[in-house]
Design an enzyme around this catalytic site. Structure first.
Site, short mmCIF file in Angstrom:
data_model
loop_
_atom_site.label_atom_id
_atom_site.label_comp_id
_atom_site.label_asym_id
_atom_site.label_seq_id
_atom_site.Cartn_x
_atom_site.Cartn_y
_atom_site.Cartn_z
N CYS A 115 8.25 -7.08 6.72
CA CYS A 115 9.47 -6.51 7.27
C CYS A 115 10.09 -7.53 8.21
CB CYS A 115 9.16 -5.22 8.04
SG CYS A 115 10.64 -4.42 8.68
N CYS A 134 3.50 8.38 0.92
CA CYS A 134 4.23 7.43 1.76
C CYS A 134 4.28 6.11 0.98
CB CYS A 134 3.42 7.28 3.05
SG CYS A 134 4.04 6.06 4.18
N ASN A 144 -0.38 4.01 17.59
CA ASN A 144 -1.69 3.56 17.10
C ASN A 144 -1.91 2.13 17.58
OD1 ASN A 144 -2.71 5.83 15.52
ND2 ASN A 144 -0.94 5.45 14.20
N CYS A 166 10.01 -5.07 15.13
CA CYS A 166 9.73 -4.11 16.20
C CYS A 166 8.44 -4.50 16.93
CB CYS A 166 9.61 -2.69 15.63
SG CYS A 166 11.07 -2.19 14.73
N CYS A 178 -0.56 5.68 10.77
CA CYS A 178 0.58 4.88 11.23
C CYS A 178 0.09 3.62 11.92
CB CYS A 178 1.39 5.65 12.26
SG CYS A 178 2.50 6.84 11.58
N GLU A 198 0.82 -1.20 0.00
CA GLU A 198 0.00 0.00 0.00
C GLU A 198 0.85 1.25 0.00
OE1 GLU A 198 -4.19 -1.10 2.11
OE2 GLU A 198 -2.46 -0.98 3.41
N SER A 247 13.19 6.55 5.71
CA SER A 247 13.10 6.30 7.16
C SER A 247 13.70 4.94 7.51
CB SER A 247 11.63 6.32 7.58
OG SER A 247 11.49 6.00 8.95
N GLY A 294 7.83 -1.99 5.28
CA GLY A 294 9.21 -2.45 5.11
C GLY A 294 10.28 -1.52 5.65
N GLU A 295 11.50 -2.07 5.72
CA GLU A 295 12.67 -1.32 6.17
C GLU A 295 13.50 -1.00 4.92
OE1 GLU A 295 14.32 0.11 8.90
OE2 GLU A 295 15.68 0.51 7.25
N CYS A 348 4.94 -2.84 16.09
CA CYS A 348 4.53 -2.76 14.69
C CYS A 348 4.16 -4.17 14.21
CB CYS A 348 5.71 -2.20 13.87
SG CYS A 348 5.43 -2.15 12.10
N SER A 386 13.86 6.11 13.23
CA SER A 386 12.86 5.74 14.23
C SER A 386 13.57 5.47 15.55
CB SER A 386 12.08 4.50 13.77
OG SER A 386 11.44 4.78 12.55
N LEU A 387 13.68 6.50 16.36
CA LEU A 387 14.44 6.41 17.61
C LEU A 387 13.63 5.65 18.66
CD1 LEU A 387 17.24 7.45 18.34
CD2 LEU A 387 16.16 9.45 19.36
N ASN A 388 12.46 6.18 18.98
CA ASN A 388 11.44 5.47 19.76
C ASN A 388 11.79 5.13 21.21
OD1 ASN A 388 10.04 5.59 17.39
ND2 ASN A 388 10.17 3.44 16.89
N1 SAH Z 1 10.87 0.63 8.62
C1 SAH Z 1 11.06 2.02 8.64
C2 SAH Z 1 9.99 2.79 7.88
C3 SAH Z 1 8.56 2.34 8.03
S1 SAH Z 1 7.87 2.47 9.61
C4 SAH Z 1 11.19 2.54 10.06
O1 SAH Z 1 10.92 1.77 10.99
O2 SAH Z 1 11.59 3.68 10.22
C5 SAH Z 1 7.48 4.23 9.70
C6 SAH Z 1 7.25 4.77 11.12
O3 SAH Z 1 6.02 4.25 11.70
C7 SAH Z 1 8.35 4.39 12.08
O4 SAH Z 1 8.82 5.55 12.72
C8 SAH Z 1 7.67 3.46 13.08
O5 SAH Z 1 8.29 3.57 14.34
C9 SAH Z 1 6.24 3.95 13.07
N2 SAH Z 1 5.22 2.97 13.53
C10 SAH Z 1 5.19 1.64 13.31
N3 SAH Z 1 4.11 1.07 13.91
C11 SAH Z 1 3.45 2.08 14.53
C12 SAH Z 1 2.26 2.14 15.33
N4 SAH Z 1 1.55 1.06 15.60
N5 SAH Z 1 1.87 3.36 15.77
C13 SAH Z 1 2.57 4.47 15.49
N6 SAH Z 1 3.70 4.47 14.74
C14 SAH Z 1 4.14 3.29 14.27
FE1 SF4 Z 2 9.82 -2.82 10.12
FE2 SF4 Z 2 9.72 -0.15 10.50
FE3 SF4 Z 2 7.73 -1.79 11.38
FE4 SF4 Z 2 10.12 -1.84 12.59
S1 SF4 Z 2 8.69 -0.10 12.50
S2 SF4 Z 2 8.91 -3.67 11.98
S3 SF4 Z 2 11.48 -1.53 10.86
S4 SF4 Z 2 8.30 -1.40 9.26
#
Ligand code: SAH
Ligand code: SF4
Length: 351
Positions: free
Chosen positions: A112, A105, A287, A116, A330, A92, A189, A157-158, A119, A211-213
């Site tokens: 992926c 986007c 989310n 994480c 997201c 998508e 990203s 994806g990454e 996600c 994506s520091l998080n």
């Molecule tokens: N794989 C890459 C790019 C795709 S994810 C990455 O991780 O950076 C894009 C963004 O969405 C990332 O910053 C990730 O931390 C965030 N994300 C993933 N799942 C989420 C969720 N359930 N709620 C909010 N943000 C989320």
């Molecule tokens: Fe993959 Fe990005 Fe989701 Fe982490 S946040 S599982 S790297 S898509």
């Protein structure tokens, strides 16, 4: 004979391909413009190329395309496109209109492998990498429907785990003879693949989002397995070394999860961690989704975190959840809409 998909080729690649056929290299620029500026679907349309060469190309090469299987429009103007790929898998893309910009986007992989914890994509694992053609064709297809001003690799994806396809795609997107996006309008990203960050910087000029998080290795190890390979100190050193387009900042994405990384102490640590990196912070309230017990923080803790950063002169935005009524925010992308037995894919996207 398998035909060469010329949407897999950068301008340089196309020049080599054409000179390998014994033709003039400058034809590559003409063909590139037909593909990405005129959206040509066949060699036949390329009227400034000789008839004989067009026929030859038609025999040995092909121009692939994607057509959205479903387009959903949100009340807030967000549009979500589902693309079925030639092997039956699906990805998508999400178009987000905001303050005069139309940010698209896009996805770089089906699934992926990074796992994480917040996600759902991670729990599905990786099906496969997208090709360069499949990446740029998401842009071609959406541009047929709506204007696109910015591109973010924040869909499925990454992207840094698929640099072989992503670097050429960025080159095609930013090529003055290709899509002509300014390098300042394209952002990749990553969850923090350190060696690949350097490789991306060497391979193309593009904005970087990380994506520091989390603000400690202990928490980041828990929610992002990649941190066990590349802990915070290494990740931040790689951010500092990244060659950004001129006058640009790294975007630090920070998914806020209730009682995990949303405290004032986290905000303080975050300010310290990024103090010597030209950066801005995107706060993304988590989310929620099934299969994951994490909760979205209270509005109060989001506001408190946001205000602390502002007071410390950090540029910060809190991302609103765009397109949630069509599951495009997201963590709401569903790449495998109609495959039996498959739960919806959740993935972060600039929502
Ligand atoms: N794989 C890459 C790019 C795709 S994810 C990455 O991780 O950076 C894009 C963004 O969405 C990332 O910053 C990730 O931390 C965030 N994300 C993933 N799942 C989420 C969720 N359930 N709620 C909010 N943000 C989320
Ligand atoms: Fe993959 Fe990005 Fe989701 Fe982490 S946040 S599982 S790297 S898509």
């Amino acid at each position: 004979m398998l035909k060469t998909d010329i949407k897999n080729l950068t301008l340089q690649g196309l020049e080599s391909y054409i000179s390998g056929l014994g033709k003039e290299r400058f034809r590559a620029k003409q063909i590139f413009k037909w593909l990405y500026q005129m959206d040509a679907a066949s060699f036949e349309e390329m009227t400034n190329v000789s008839k004989e060469f067009r026929v030859m190309l038609g025999e040995i090469a092909q121009i692939s395309n994607l057509t959205p299987e479903v387009v959903e429009a949100s009340e807030d103007g967000t549009r979500k496109y589902l693309f079925r790929l030639s092997d039956g898998s699906a990805v998508e893309s999400v178009l987000i209109p905001d303050e005069g910009r139309n940010t698209l986007c896009i996805s770089s992989q089906v699934g992926c492998a990074m796992g994480c914890a917040f996600c759902l994509t991670g729990s599905f694992g990786l099906s496969r990498n997208l090709t360069t053609a499949e990446i740029v064709n998401q842009v071609c297809a959406v541009k047929r429907d709506q204007p696109v001003s910015n591109i973010v690799f924040m869909g499925m994806g990454e992207p840094l785990a698929n640099l072989k396809a992503v670097i050429p795609a960025v080159q095609i997107l930013t090529d003055p003879d290709g899509f002509q996006f300014s390098t300042r309008k394209v952002t990749v990203s990553t969850s923090g693949l350190v060696p690949e960050m350097a490789e991306l910087g060497r391979g193309c000029t593009v904005n970087l989002a990380v994506s520091l998080n989390a603000t400690t290795d202990e928490v980041r190890n828990r929610i992002m397995p990649v941190n066990r390979r590349y802990p915070l100190a290494e990740l931040l050193a790689a951010c500092k070394a990244f060659p950004l387009p001129s006058r640009r900042w790294i975007t630090m994405e920070y998914v806020m999860i209730r009682d995990l990384n949303d405290s004032l102490d986290d905000a303080k640590r975050l300010v310290r961690l990024i103090s010597n990196i030209p950066s801005k912070v995107n706060l993304i309230p988590f989310n929620e989704h099934e299969g994951c017990d994490f909760k979205c923080p209270t509005q109060e803790s989001i506001d408190r975190f946001h205000k602390y950063l502002l007071d410390k002169n950090v540029t910060v935005i809190t991302r609103s959840s765009r397109g949630s009524d069509i599951s495009a925010a997201c963590g709401q992308l569903k790449g495998r809409l109609d495959q039996a037995g498959c739960a919806p894919k959740e993935c972060g996207c600039e929502g």
